[in-house]
Design a protein around this motif. Structure first.
Motif, PDB file in Angstrom:
ATOM      1  N   GLU A 109      -7.978 -64.366 -39.578  1.00 43.67           N
ATOM      2  CA  GLU A 109      -8.068 -63.299 -40.575  1.00 43.67           C
ATOM      3  C   GLU A 109      -9.314 -63.402 -41.454  1.00 43.67           C
ATOM      4  N   ASP A 110      -9.816 -64.601 -41.659  1.00 44.41           N
ATOM      5  CA  ASP A 110     -10.965 -64.817 -42.531  1.00 44.41           C
ATOM      6  C   ASP A 110     -12.103 -65.424 -41.710  1.00 44.41           C
ATOM      7  N   MET A 120      -0.993 -63.373 -32.929  1.00 45.42           N
ATOM      8  CA  MET A 120      -0.795 -63.426 -34.378  1.00 45.42           C
ATOM      9  C   MET A 120       0.676 -63.381 -34.769  1.00 45.42           C
ATOM     10  N   ARG A 133      -3.484 -69.012 -39.138  1.00 47.88           N
ATOM     11  CA  ARG A 133      -3.739 -67.564 -39.135  1.00 47.88           C
ATOM     12  C   ARG A 133      -5.023 -67.227 -39.880  1.00 47.88           C
ATOM     13  N   LEU A 134      -5.332 -67.991 -40.931  1.00 47.04           N
ATOM     14  CA  LEU A 134      -6.516 -67.701 -41.732  1.00 47.04           C
ATOM     15  C   LEU A 134      -7.802 -67.854 -40.933  1.00 47.04           C
TER      16      LEU A 134
END
Length: 377
Positions: free
Chosen positions: A109-110, A57, A105-106
């Motif tokens: 993260e999601d 990350m 990254r999403l």
């Protein structure tokens, strides 16, 4: 680039919402079409092999180490990820290394966004690939199980009944819906401002196919004099009832009901259907309307809330292209369709001449339109 840009990027890949600069030559557009598949393949690779989860990350990783980590040969990783980088999925901070962008990254993260991508590419895309075969096999059919999806997955079951057999696919479809509902254009609060609900006085609204009641909850909070009954499948209404805010107990209630059967509520002021009819062909929409007739009192209103198809040139090219793309998705997945207001009113007229006083309501804050018909026996 933030969440909206990432979500837009995913929709672009699945729905082919490529925004061309005005004036591009047709020849260039046709030559560019082959790149759609390259974008889809690269994103599908990122999803299938969980590449985003394998990239640190807050650091970078070499192509060599990444290929070992996901067990894919290095040259394939390099080729697919460098193509993904052209639409802001990862970047190469120094030669031979991979790092996250805000978009990639999403996917870590999601989780719902990650599942959204999987649903689009693994659950929905195969139907589009087989739609032409469906057109040849079932010419002119309006049946929900005569689609490219049925050919792709070799099933006679309609889409949602087929998906219900597979928990992973159900989770991905739920994630897709969660992502769609996050969009401001689909915010239930805006529906509360789209129609003169106060004109219904202290009436009762039947929210047909209302799911867990998110629309009725938003409407109830905005219009305290109205009461709402949410109708859907038993498992869905049970979930909505369990999660209903305490302050709305008594104003919002839930009822299991199949809208292809006579409606048990006989004194409702209005019957509201949002994002419901576009999943059905014209034949079945007429059936839904006919099942309502025995329950309607004089002056009862039918409110159909959907993304109606606008006249080309009355909205931006991007918006018009999106709704046309969604129309094709409805075709290859469930044999449904997106409709214009005139199409919806035409189905009311086909059902019964006693549906009258057709009117549509929309505003600039929402992409939705409410089409109203009044029952006058």
């Amino acid at each position: 680039m933030g969440f909206d840009s990432s979500l837009s990027m995913c929709l672009t890949i699945y729905l082919h919402l490529h925004v061309e600069l005005e004036g591009l030559l047709v020849e260039f557009k046709l030559l560019h079409a082959h790149m759609w598949f390259a974008e889809e393949l690269s994103l599908h690779f990122v999803y299938r092999f969980k590449v985003a989860q394998a990239v640190p990350m807050n650091d970078m990783i070499s192509f060599e180490d990444l290929s070992k980590k996901i067990n894919v040969d290095q040259l394939t990783v390099i080729r697919l990820l460098r193509n993904a980088m052209t639409f802001h999925m990862f970047h190469e901070p120094k030669k031979g290394f991979v790092a996250h962008t805000q978009d990639s990254r999403l996917l870590v993260e999601d989780e719902t966004l990650y599942d959204f991508v999987g649903c689009a590419l693994e659950d929905l895309r195969p139907g589009a690939n087989n739609q032409l075969e469906a057109i040849e096999k079932w010419p002119g059919s309006q049946e929900p199980n005569h689609t490219g999806y049925n050919i792709a997955f070799n099933t006679e079951l309609p889409l949602y009944r087929y998906l219900s057999q597979y928990p992973e696919r159900i989770r991905r479809v739920s994630a897709l819906m969660a992502q769609v509902m996050k969009s401001g254009f689909r915010d239930a609060k805006r529906i509360a401002e789209l129609y003169p609900w106060e004109s219904l006085g202290q009436g009762t609204i039947i929210d047909m196919g209302g799911g867990s009641g998110h629309n009725s909850v938003a409407l109830a909070r905005a219009h305290s004099k109205l009461k709402f009954i949410v109708q859907d499948l038993p498992s869905v209404t049970a979930q909505g009832e369990a999660n209903l805010p305490a302050e709305l107990q008594g104003q919002v209630s839930f009822m299991a009901h199949d809208f292809f059967k006579d409606n048990p509520v006989k004194d409702a002021t209005a019957f509201f259907m949002m994002n419901t009819l576009h999943t059905w062909s014209d034949k079945y929409v007429v059936q839904i309307f006919k099942q309502l007739v025995p329950s309607l009192k004089p002056g009862a209103r039918i409110l159909v809330c959907d993304r109606v198809v606008p006249e080309q040139g009355t909205v931006s090219d991007v918006e018009y292209k999106e709704i046309r793309s969604v129309d094709i998705y409805m075709m290859h997945s469930v044999n449904g369709r997106e409709r214009s207001a005139e199409d919806i009113f035409g189905l009311f007229k086909e059902t019964d001449a006693r549906f009258k006083h057709f009117k549509s309501y929309n505003n600039s804050s929402s992409l939705y339109t409410i089409c109203e018909a009044v029952w006058e026996p």
